[in-house]
Design a protein around this motif. Structure first.
Motif, PDB file in Angstrom:
ATOM      1  N   PRO A   1     -10.610  47.485  69.622  1.00  0.00           N
ATOM      2  CA  PRO A   1     -10.709  46.979  71.001  1.00  0.00           C
ATOM      3  C   PRO A   1     -10.379  45.487  71.078  1.00  0.00           C
ATOM      4  N   HIS A   2      -9.778  45.109  72.181  1.00  0.00           N
ATOM      5  CA  HIS A   2      -9.503  43.710  72.479  1.00  0.00           C
ATOM      6  C   HIS A   2      -9.976  43.435  73.917  1.00  0.00           C
ATOM      7  N   PHE A   3     -10.655  42.332  74.111  1.00  0.00           N
ATOM      8  CA  PHE A   3     -11.236  42.010  75.411  1.00  0.00           C
ATOM      9  C   PHE A   3     -10.515  40.815  76.004  1.00  0.00           C
ATOM     10  N   VAL A   4     -10.240  40.922  77.305  1.00  0.00           N
ATOM     11  CA  VAL A   4      -9.676  39.787  78.038  1.00  0.00           C
ATOM     12  C   VAL A   4     -10.740  39.095  78.875  1.00  0.00           C
ATOM     13  N   ALA A   5     -11.930  39.723  78.931  1.00  0.00           N
ATOM     14  CA  ALA A   5     -13.057  39.133  79.659  1.00  0.00           C
ATOM     15  C   ALA A   5     -14.344  39.617  79.010  1.00  0.00           C
ATOM     16  N   GLN A   6     -15.414  38.926  79.293  1.00  0.00           N
ATOM     17  CA  GLN A   6     -16.704  39.307  78.716  1.00  0.00           C
ATOM     18  C   GLN A   6     -17.124  40.670  79.282  1.00  0.00           C
ATOM     19  N   PRO A   7     -17.445  41.659  78.417  1.00  0.00           N
ATOM     20  CA  PRO A   7     -17.885  42.974  78.917  1.00  0.00           C
ATOM     21  C   PRO A   7     -19.155  42.840  79.756  1.00  0.00           C
ATOM     22  N   ALA A   8     -19.295  43.793  80.676  1.00  0.00           N
ATOM     23  CA  ALA A   8     -20.484  43.777  81.545  1.00  0.00           C
ATOM     24  C   ALA A   8     -21.756  44.011  80.751  1.00  0.00           C
ATOM     25  N   ALA A   9     -21.674  44.861  79.736  1.00  0.00           N
ATOM     26  CA  ALA A   9     -22.847  45.166  78.906  1.00  0.00           C
ATOM     27  C   ALA A   9     -22.551  44.744  77.478  1.00  0.00           C
ATOM     28  N   PRO A  10     -23.544  44.383  76.712  1.00  0.00           N
ATOM     29  CA  PRO A  10     -23.327  44.009  75.307  1.00  0.00           C
ATOM     30  C   PRO A  10     -22.720  45.166  74.519  1.00  0.00           C
ATOM     31  N   VAL A  11     -21.809  44.852  73.646  1.00  0.00           N
ATOM     32  CA  VAL A  11     -21.170  45.861  72.800  1.00  0.00           C
ATOM     33  C   VAL A  11     -22.047  46.015  71.565  1.00  0.00           C
ATOM     34  N   LEU A  12     -23.006  46.918  71.656  1.00  0.00           N
ATOM     35  CA  LEU A  12     -23.976  47.128  70.594  1.00  0.00           C
ATOM     36  C   LEU A  12     -24.147  48.622  70.359  1.00  0.00           C
ATOM     37  N   VAL A  13     -24.731  48.909  69.222  1.00  0.00           N
ATOM     38  CA  VAL A  13     -25.118  50.297  68.918  1.00  0.00           C
ATOM     39  C   VAL A  13     -26.460  50.540  69.591  1.00  0.00           C
ATOM     40  N   PRO A  14     -26.593  51.570  70.404  1.00  0.00           N
ATOM     41  CA  PRO A  14     -27.887  51.852  71.063  1.00  0.00           C
ATOM     42  C   PRO A  14     -29.001  52.023  70.041  1.00  0.00           C
ATOM     43  N   ARG A  15     -30.176  51.496  70.387  1.00  0.00           N
ATOM     44  CA  ARG A  15     -31.320  51.609  69.480  1.00  0.00           C
ATOM     45  C   ARG A  15     -31.668  53.094  69.269  1.00  0.00           C
ATOM     46  N   GLY A  16     -31.929  53.422  68.047  1.00  0.00           N
ATOM     47  CA  GLY A  16     -32.253  54.795  67.687  1.00  0.00           C
ATOM     48  C   GLY A  16     -31.033  55.622  67.325  1.00  0.00           C
ATOM     49  N   GLN A  17     -29.812  55.061  67.481  1.00  0.00           N
ATOM     50  CA  GLN A  17     -28.604  55.808  67.146  1.00  0.00           C
ATOM     51  C   GLN A  17     -27.815  55.090  66.030  1.00  0.00           C
ATOM     52  N   GLU A  18     -28.532  54.407  65.163  1.00  0.00           N
ATOM     53  CA  GLU A  18     -27.872  53.688  64.072  1.00  0.00           C
ATOM     54  C   GLU A  18     -27.345  54.613  62.990  1.00  0.00           C
ATOM     55  N   GLU A  19     -27.849  55.867  62.950  1.00  0.00           N
ATOM     56  CA  GLU A  19     -27.449  56.760  61.858  1.00  0.00           C
ATOM     57  C   GLU A  19     -27.023  58.123  62.406  1.00  0.00           C
ATOM     58  N   PRO A  20     -25.958  58.196  63.186  1.00  0.00           N
ATOM     59  CA  PRO A  20     -25.506  59.516  63.645  1.00  0.00           C
ATOM     60  C   PRO A  20     -24.798  60.257  62.516  1.00  0.00           C
ATOM     61  N   GLU A  21     -24.563  61.513  62.749  1.00  0.00           N
ATOM     62  CA  GLU A  21     -23.872  62.320  61.725  1.00  0.00           C
ATOM     63  C   GLU A  21     -22.451  61.762  61.517  1.00  0.00           C
ATOM     64  N   PRO A  22     -22.025  61.856  60.279  1.00  0.00           N
ATOM     65  CA  PRO A  22     -22.684  62.396  59.066  1.00  0.00           C
ATOM     66  C   PRO A  22     -23.317  61.315  58.220  1.00  0.00           C
ATOM     67  N   ALA A  23     -23.817  60.205  58.843  1.00  0.00           N
ATOM     68  CA  ALA A  23     -24.381  59.098  58.070  1.00  0.00           C
ATOM     69  C   ALA A  23     -25.531  59.517  57.172  1.00  0.00           C
ATOM     70  N   PRO A  24     -26.467  60.429  57.622  1.00  0.00           N
ATOM     71  CA  PRO A  24     -27.582  60.779  56.732  1.00  0.00           C
ATOM     72  C   PRO A  24     -27.147  61.400  55.410  1.00  0.00           C
ATOM     73  N   ARG A  25     -25.970  62.003  55.379  1.00  0.00           N
ATOM     74  CA  ARG A  25     -25.526  62.636  54.120  1.00  0.00           C
ATOM     75  C   ARG A  25     -25.088  61.602  53.097  1.00  0.00           C
ATOM     76  N   PHE A  26     -24.782  60.396  53.543  1.00  0.00           N
ATOM     77  CA  PHE A  26     -24.231  59.388  52.623  1.00  0.00           C
ATOM     78  C   PHE A  26     -25.083  58.135  52.633  1.00  0.00           C
ATOM     79  N   ARG A  27     -26.412  58.333  52.605  1.00  0.00           N
ATOM     80  CA  ARG A  27     -27.300  57.176  52.548  1.00  0.00           C
ATOM     81  C   ARG A  27     -27.237  56.519  51.175  1.00  0.00           C
ATOM     82  N   PHE A  28     -27.617  55.224  51.158  1.00  0.00           N
ATOM     83  CA  PHE A  28     -27.697  54.514  49.891  1.00  0.00           C
ATOM     84  C   PHE A  28     -28.896  55.000  49.103  1.00  0.00           C
TER      85      PHE A  28
END
Length: 610
Positions: free
Chosen positions: A513-540
Motif C-alpha cells: 500500500p501507498h498513501f497520499v493522505a493520512q488514513p482515517a483510521a490507524p493502520v493496525l492489526v485489530p486487538r485479539g487478531q494477532e494470530e490468525p490462521e495459519p499462524a498457530p501452526r508455526f509458533r516459535f
C-alpha cells in the motif's frame, strides 16, 4: 705492318695508341689518366677485361664499348692469327696494347688494374689475352656446322629424356596420392576423441607430395637448361654462370646447415629436456587434479591453472635459452624481426594479458567454482567452465553466457552454493505486505508455501526475516535451501506459485500500500487478531530460538546493547564530573567568604576609635 714499326709509331704519337672516341664524340688530347668506375669489356657473353682508367674525357664505359666494337669488327680470317701485345711507355704513361694483324683492339694501363686485388699489370694483360683467345675460339666453333649439329642433337636427346622424366614424376605423384588416400582412409590413429583428422591429414600429405613434385620438376628443368646452354659456344658462358650461381648457392646452404648442426643439437636437447619436464609436471598435476575432485578445500580449476602456468613459464625459459643457438639469431634481419614481433605483442596483447591475469585472479581467489550457482553482475546461472580468458555461465533459460574474466573481476559476485552444502543453493523470495496484516500470519503463510514446495530442504528449515520496515509496508524475506542447486531457478518458480496459492487460500492480498493522505483510521492489526490462521501452526518454540533466528540480527542486538552500556557509563562519568565541578565551585566560594570576613575584621581593628 711489322711490330718494330708499330712500336715506333706508338712512341711518336700517344693519341694514335689510345682508343678513338665513339661516334658523335669529338677527339681531344689526353691530358692525363684518372681512375674511374670499372667497366667490363664483354664479347660473346665472355668478360675479356675490366677497364678503370679515364683517359681525358674518355670514360671507362666508352673505352669498353670501343674495345668491344673493334673485337667484333675483326674479320673471321684474323681470328686464327696470333695476338700481338706491345708495351707502352710515354712520359708517365705505362701500359700494354693488344692488337691482331695490325688492328688495335684496346690498351691496358696501370690504372686499369684492380686496386683491391693482388693482380699485377702483367697478370691482368695475360688474363685478357687468354679471354680473347677464348672469344676467338668460340667464334670459330660457332661457324662449324658439325659442332652445331652435334649440339642440336644433344639438345633434342636431352629434351626427350626430360619429357620422359617429367612423365615419370607426374605418374609417381598420382600413384603416391592414391596410395596415401587409401592408407589415410584405413588409419584409425587419426581419430582423437570425437575429432576425425583424416581429411586434414590427407590434404597436408597431398600438399607435401605436390611440393616434392614441384622441386623435382624444377631440378630436372634446371639440369636440362644448363646442359642445353653448354652445347653451343655462344651460350656456353651462360651455362657456366648458371652452374656457378646455383652451385655456389647449394654450397652456401650446405655449409650453413653443416655449421648449424651443433647449435641445432643444443636446441633439440633444450627442447627435449623441457618437454620431459612438462610431461612429468602434467602427470603429477593430473593425479593431484583427480584427488582434488574428491577432496575438499582443493579446487581442480586452480590445479589446472597452476599446471598451465608452470608449463608456459618452462617453455618461455626454454625459448630464451635456445634463442642464441638458432641459425641466424645474430643476423640483423633476425634481430629486426624479433624487435618487430616484440613490439607487436606489446601493443596488441595488452587486453589479452589483462584477461589472463584476471583469469588467474578468478581461479586462485576461488570465488566461484564449476557447478556452482552464482550471480555475476546481472547474469545468474550455473558455472559450467572456468578458463583463463572467460567464465561460462548456464542461465536457467538454457543460454550459455561467456563473461570475460576482466569483467567478472570488477562485477559483484553472489555465490548461492557456498555454505549450505555440496550441491545445494540458497534462494530468497521477498514480499511486501501492509501493516494491517499480522506479521505472524505472513510468516506462517510463507513457511506454509515453502513446506508445500518440492525441492526445498527440511533441515535446515526455511526461515523468514523482516528485512525492512518502510513507511507503508513491511518487507519479508523467505530464505530457503534448494536440494539441487542446478534446479534453483525451477524451485524458486514453484515457490512463487505456492506463495500465491497460500495467500489466496487464507484471503491475504500480496500488495504494497501507498498513501497520499493520512488514513482515517490507524493502520493496525485489530486487538485479539494477532494470530490468525495459519499462524498457530508455526509458533516459535519457547525452548529454542525462533525459526527466523538470524545470527546477524543477534550480533546487531549485542552491538546495540554494548553501545547502550557504553553510553550509560559515559553518562555516569559526565554526571560525576559535573558533581565534582559543583563541589569545587562551592568550596572556592566558601573560601572567598572567609577571606572577606578576615579582611573586614582587620579593617575594623585598624580604624581609629571614634
Amino acid at each position: 705492318m711489322q711490330l718494330p714499326s708499330l712500336l715506333a709509331s706508338l712512341a711518336l704519337a700517344v693519341p694514335l695508341v689510345l682508343p678513338g672516341p665513339p661516334p658523335g664524340i669529338v677527339a681531344q688530347d689526353v691530358g692525363g689518366i684518372e681512375r674511374g668506375g670499372p667497366s667490363a669489356v664483354r664479347v660473346w657473353n665472355r668478360e675479356v677485361v675490366v677497364l678503370r682508367a679515364q683517359l681525358g674525357s674518355l670514360t671507362p664505359e666508352q673505352r669498353a664499348e670501343l674495345a668491344a666494337e673493334r673485337i667484333l669488327a675483326l674479320p673471321h680470317s684474323a681470328l686464327g692469327l696470333p695476338l700481338d701485345i706491345a708495351e707502352l711507355r710515354v712520359d708517365s704513361l705505362e701500359g700494354f696494347s693488344l692488337s691482331v694483324a695490325g688492328r688495335l683492339l684496346f690498351t691496358i694501363y696501370e690504372e686499369d688494374v684492380d686496386p683491391t686485388g693482388d693482380a699485377t699489370l702483367a697478370e691482368t694483360v695475360e688474363h685478357a689475352r687468354v679471354a680473347l683467345g677464348q672469344v676467338f675460339e668460340a667464334r670459330e666453333q660457332q661457324r662449324s656446322l658439325p659442332l652445331i649439329a652435334r649440339g642440336v642433337g644433344l639438345v633434342v636427346g636431352a629434351t626427350l629424356l626430360v619429357a620422359a622424366l617429367l612423365w615419370g614424376i607426374a605418374y609417381l605423384r598420382g600413384a603416391s596420392v592414391k596410395r596415401m588416400r587409401v592408407m589415410t582412409a584405413r588409419s584409425e590413429r587419426l581419430r582423437v576423441r570425437n575429432i576425425d583428422l583424416r581429411p586434414y591429414f590427407g590434404v597436408a600429405i597431398e600438399r607435401l607430395i605436390g611440393l616434392v613434385n614441384f622441386v623435382a620438376i624444377c631440378g630436372v628443368l634446371y639440369v636440362w637448361i644448363d646442359f642445353s646452354l653448354g652445347c653451343f659456344p655462344y651460350t656456353e658462358p651462360w651455362s657456366h654462370a648458371l652452374s656457378s650461381y646455383f652451385g655456389g648457392l647449394f654450397l652456401w646452404v650446405f655449409e650453413g646447415i653443416i655449421g648449424a648442426v651443433p647449435n641445432l643439437v643444443i636446441v633439440v636437447i633444450i627442447f627435449s629436456i623441457t618437454r620431459g619436464i612438462t610431461r612429468t609436471i602434467t602427470m603429477i598435476v593430473a593425479r593431484v587434479e583427480r584427488r582434488a575432485e574428491r577432496a575438499e578445500g582443493v579446487a581442480p580449476e586452480s590445479v589446472r591453472a597452476t599446471r598451465r602456468l608452470a608449463v608456459v613459464i618452462l617453455w618461455i625459459f626454454a625459448v630464451v635459452l635456445a634463442y642464441p643457438h638458432l641459425p641466424g639469431a645474430n643476423s640483423d634481419a633476425f634481430k629486426g624481426i624479433s624487435v618487430l614481433l616484440g613490439l607487436m605483442m606489446s601493443l596488441g596483447s595488452a587486453g589479452l594479458v589483462n584477461q589472463v591475469m584476471s583469469g588467474f585472479v578468478v581461479l586462485y581467489s576461488r570465488s566461484v567454482r564449476s557447478g556452482e550457482v552464482v550471480r555475476i553482475g546481472d547474469i545468474e546461472g550455473q558455472v559450467t567452465d572456468l578458463g583463463l580468458l572467460t567464465t561460462r555461465v548456464l542461465k536457467p533459460s538454457g543460454e550459455v553466457v561467456s563473461i570475460p574474466n576482466a569483467v567478472a573481476v570488477t562485477q559483484p559476485t553472489i555465490n548461492y552454493s557456498r555454505g549450505p552444502g555440496e550441491g545445494r543453493a540458497v534462494g530468497t523470495v521477498s514480499v511486501t505486505i501492509g501493516y494491517d496484516v499480522p506479521w505472524r500470519q505472513v510468516r506462517a503463510l510463507l513457511l506454509l508455501a515453502a513446506k508445500r514446495t518440492e525441492g526445498i530442504t527440511v533441515d535446515p528449515a526455511p526461515r523468514v526475516a523482516q528485512s525492512e520496515l518502510t513507511d507503508w509496508y513491511v518487507k519479508y524475506d523467505l530464505i530457503v535451501l534448494a536440494e539441487d542447486g542446478k534446479q534453483r531457478a525451477a524451485v524458486l518458480s514453484r515457490l512463487h506459485a505456492a506463495i500465491q496459492d497460500a495467500f489466496n487460500e487464507f484471503g491475504v492480498q500480496i500488495l504494497s500500500p501507498h498513501f497520499v493522505a493520512q488514513p482515517a483510521a490507524p493502520v493496525l492489526v485489530p486487538r485479539g487478531q494477532e494470530e490468525p490462521e495459519p499462524a498457530p501452526r508455526f509458533r516459535f518454540a519457547k525452548e529454542a530460538p525462533p525459526a527466523s533466528f538470524d545470527p546477524v540480527e543477534k550480533a546487531a542486538e549485542e552491538r546495540a546493547q554494548r553501545a547502550a552500556e557504553e553510553a550509560a557509563k559515559a553518562e555516569r562519568v559526565r554526571i560525576r564530573a559535573e558533581r565534582d565541578a559543583e563541589e569545587e565551585k562551592a568550596a572556592e566560594a566558601e573560601k572567598n567568604r572567609d577571606a572577606a570576613q578576615v579582611d573586614e575584621e582587620a579593617d575594623r581593628k585598624s580604624a581609629p576609635a571614634g
